[in-house]
Design an enzyme around this catalytic site. Structure first.
Site, PDB file in Angstrom:
ATOM      1  N   GLU A 199     -92.527  -5.263  39.883  1.00  0.00           N
ATOM      2  CA  GLU A 199     -91.706  -6.197  39.090  1.00  0.00           C
ATOM      3  C   GLU A 199     -90.241  -5.970  39.494  1.00  0.00           C
ATOM      4  OE1 GLU A 199     -92.711  -5.122  35.013  1.00  0.00           O
ATOM      5  OE2 GLU A 199     -91.430  -3.348  35.142  1.00  0.00           O
ATOM      6  N   CYS A 211     -56.748  -8.453  31.489  1.00  0.00           N
ATOM      7  CA  CYS A 211     -55.665  -7.530  31.107  1.00  0.00           C
ATOM      8  C   CYS A 211     -56.226  -6.124  30.934  1.00  0.00           C
ATOM      9  CB  CYS A 211     -55.048  -7.980  29.796  1.00  0.00           C
ATOM     10  SG  CYS A 211     -54.720  -9.719  29.714  1.00  0.00           S
TER      11      CYS A 211
HETATM   12  C1  PLP Z   1     -88.838  -1.972  33.080  1.00  0.00           C
HETATM   13  C2  PLP Z   1     -88.093  -2.568  34.192  1.00  0.00           C
HETATM   14  N1  PLP Z   1     -88.776  -3.188  35.176  1.00  0.00           N
HETATM   15  C3  PLP Z   1     -88.133  -3.769  36.229  1.00  0.00           C
HETATM   16  C4  PLP Z   1     -86.767  -3.746  36.309  1.00  0.00           C
HETATM   17  C5  PLP Z   1     -86.109  -4.387  37.494  1.00  0.00           C
HETATM   18  O1  PLP Z   1     -85.498  -3.394  38.221  1.00  0.00           O
HETATM   19  P1  PLP Z   1     -84.780  -3.701  39.612  1.00  0.00           P
HETATM   20  O2  PLP Z   1     -83.881  -4.831  39.370  1.00  0.00           O
HETATM   21  O3  PLP Z   1     -84.100  -2.432  39.932  1.00  0.00           O
HETATM   22  O4  PLP Z   1     -85.873  -4.043  40.588  1.00  0.00           O
HETATM   23  C6  PLP Z   1     -86.010  -3.101  35.314  1.00  0.00           C
HETATM   24  C7  PLP Z   1     -84.553  -3.051  35.382  1.00  0.00           C
HETATM   25  O5  PLP Z   1     -83.867  -2.582  34.523  1.00  0.00           O
HETATM   26  C8  PLP Z   1     -86.700  -2.499  34.228  1.00  0.00           C
HETATM   27  O6  PLP Z   1     -86.024  -1.874  33.248  1.00  0.00           O
END
Ligand code: PLP
Length: 408
Positions: free
Chosen positions: A271, A349
């Site tokens: 993901e 600012c």
């Molecule tokens: C649980 C989880 N999955 C996936 C991601 C995506 O991570 P990245 O953008 O580093 O691939 C995050 C990012 O915070 C996350 O917290």
């Protein structure tokens, strides 16, 4: 990750011809996004699938480009869930995120999500209760904060140490007991996201191998039957040394070797956010002023960290290109710097409104454009847009050149 700076520069110059104000804009290259997302999917071996973490950038043109190319979207709030379901009624979804409310869990149950990533024993208890009340079965992944001795830290750690994310390993037996007892829950697998900003492909394969070994041990010890392991996102973008990016081919080959060496591994789900969309976005600011003070050269440009918080959030000096603009409307000599080392600031600012520091430039003049690449992820979407009530930047999307049948 292909940058098409010349293409982007052409569009920015065309936009400048009609501009009545100093330019400040985000420009997204959807063709580059199409190519890159396809390359990432193609690099993953069989048995792996890619979801896109929309928190990185949830603009509709971005999501429309990605929807036909990835296996689904990961959403981390009720707002993201509602947004995606409104526009993509049948795209597979993962619902995750810390601090879920009952209303959000109900929405997930009603939205037919693929998996709910549970972050704590109490969240699991609430989900069981809500699922039972709704007469539904919730598909559950337990997010575990795994201690991994020797884990090499990146600049953004979400686990492997004290963090608010995931279930502590010593609470896992109680969670598994609840899962066995509750009728409204079905365990589908485990979820890990211990870090972001991973730049080392071999280290990332090792991390995933460590997750899988642990999952195998749990499956054996507790007699579990799971169908996939979500190994999170976390592939990084090298903002500091943009020529040295994550080696996607080596990563794909490493995963292939891992799967070949251990037949029977569960399906792996990724993901990723940053690595998917960072390179398709550019933030452009027109230079308003040049200042020399206390021995330092500042370039003051239209916009700032309220639009593009990425450099400040990550503590880096963001790379940029100077795009010369010849138009000069004033009847006096144009201020310019040559062979200088500059700090680039915006219009806020606060001395924290710093986008680049100690950056070498051959030449920069008032009226030139600064173009920051790698601004497509955690950029506009993590910024405090209304601080000082400056106008928002324009948002432009360069269309795909080769939409395939899936887009039609
Ligand atoms: C649980 C989880 N999955 C996936 C991601 C995506 O991570 P990245 O953008 O580093 O691939 C995050 C990012 O915070 C996350 O917290």
């Amino acid at each position: 990750m292909e940058l098409r700076v010349d293409t982007v520069a052409r569009h920015l110059r065309a936009a400048l011809a009609d501009a009545t104000q100093p330019l400040c804009a985000y420009l997204y290259d959807l063709e580059a996004l199409r190519r890159h997302s396809q390359a990432v999917v193609a690099a993953l071996p069989a048995g792996c699938e890619l979801f896109y973490a929309i928190k990185a950038n949830s603009d509709l043109p971005i999501l429309r480009t990605l929807a036909p190319r990835v296996a689904g979207f990961e959403v981390s709030s009720g707002g993201e869930l509602a947004w995606v379901r409104e526009h993509f009624p049948s795209t597979p979804l993962i619902f995750s995120g810390p601090g879920k409310t009952d209303a959000e869990l109900r929405l997930a149950l009603d939205s037919d999500v693929e998996a709910i990533h549970v972050e704590s024993p109490h969240e699991l208890q609430r989900l069981a209760w809500l699922a039972k009340a709704a007469g539904k079965t919730a598909p559950v992944l337990l997010r575990v904060n795994l201690p991994l001795p020797g884990l090499a830290a990146t600049t953004l750690m979400m686990g492997g140490k004290a963090t608010p994310f995931g279930i502590a390993v010593d609470q896992l037996p109680a969670c598994l007991a609840s899962l066995r007892e509750a009728r409204g829950l079905r365990l589908r697998g485990f979820h890990f996201h211990l870090l972001s900003h991973q730049l080392d492909a071999a280290a990332h394969v090792e991390l995933i191998a460590a997750y899988l070994e642990q999952v195998e041990r749990w499956c054996g010890a507790y007699g579990l039957d799971i169908d996939h392991v979500n190994v999170g996102g976390g592939i990084g973008v090298n903002y500091r040394q943009p020529q040295q990016q994550f080696d996607l081919a080596a990563f794909g080959a490493g995963l292939q070797r891992l799967r070949a060496s251990r037949p029977g591994l569960p399906r792996l789900r990724f993901e990723c956010g940053r690595y998917i969309t960072a390179a398709c976005g550019y933030y452009a600011m027109q230079v308003l002023d040049l200042k020399h003070t206390f021995g330092r050269d500042y370039v003051v440009a239209r916009g700032g960290t309220h639009h593009f918080r990425t450099p400040y959030a990550q503590g880096h000096s963001h790379p940029f290109h100077v795009l010369p603009v010849e138009h000069w409307p004033y009847p006096w000599a144009r201020p310019e710097l040559r062979d200088a080392t500059v700090h680039v600031v915006g219009q806020l600012c606060t001395p924290k409104d710093l986008l680049a520091f100690d950056a070498p430039v051959e030449r920069v003049r008032v009226g030139d454009l600064l173009v920051f690449p790698y601004a497509g992820a955690y950029a506009w979407h993590i910024s405090h847009h209304d601080f000082l009530r400056h106008p928002h930047p324009q948002h432009w999307y360069l269309p795909m050149e080769h939409a395939d049948a899936a887009d039609e």
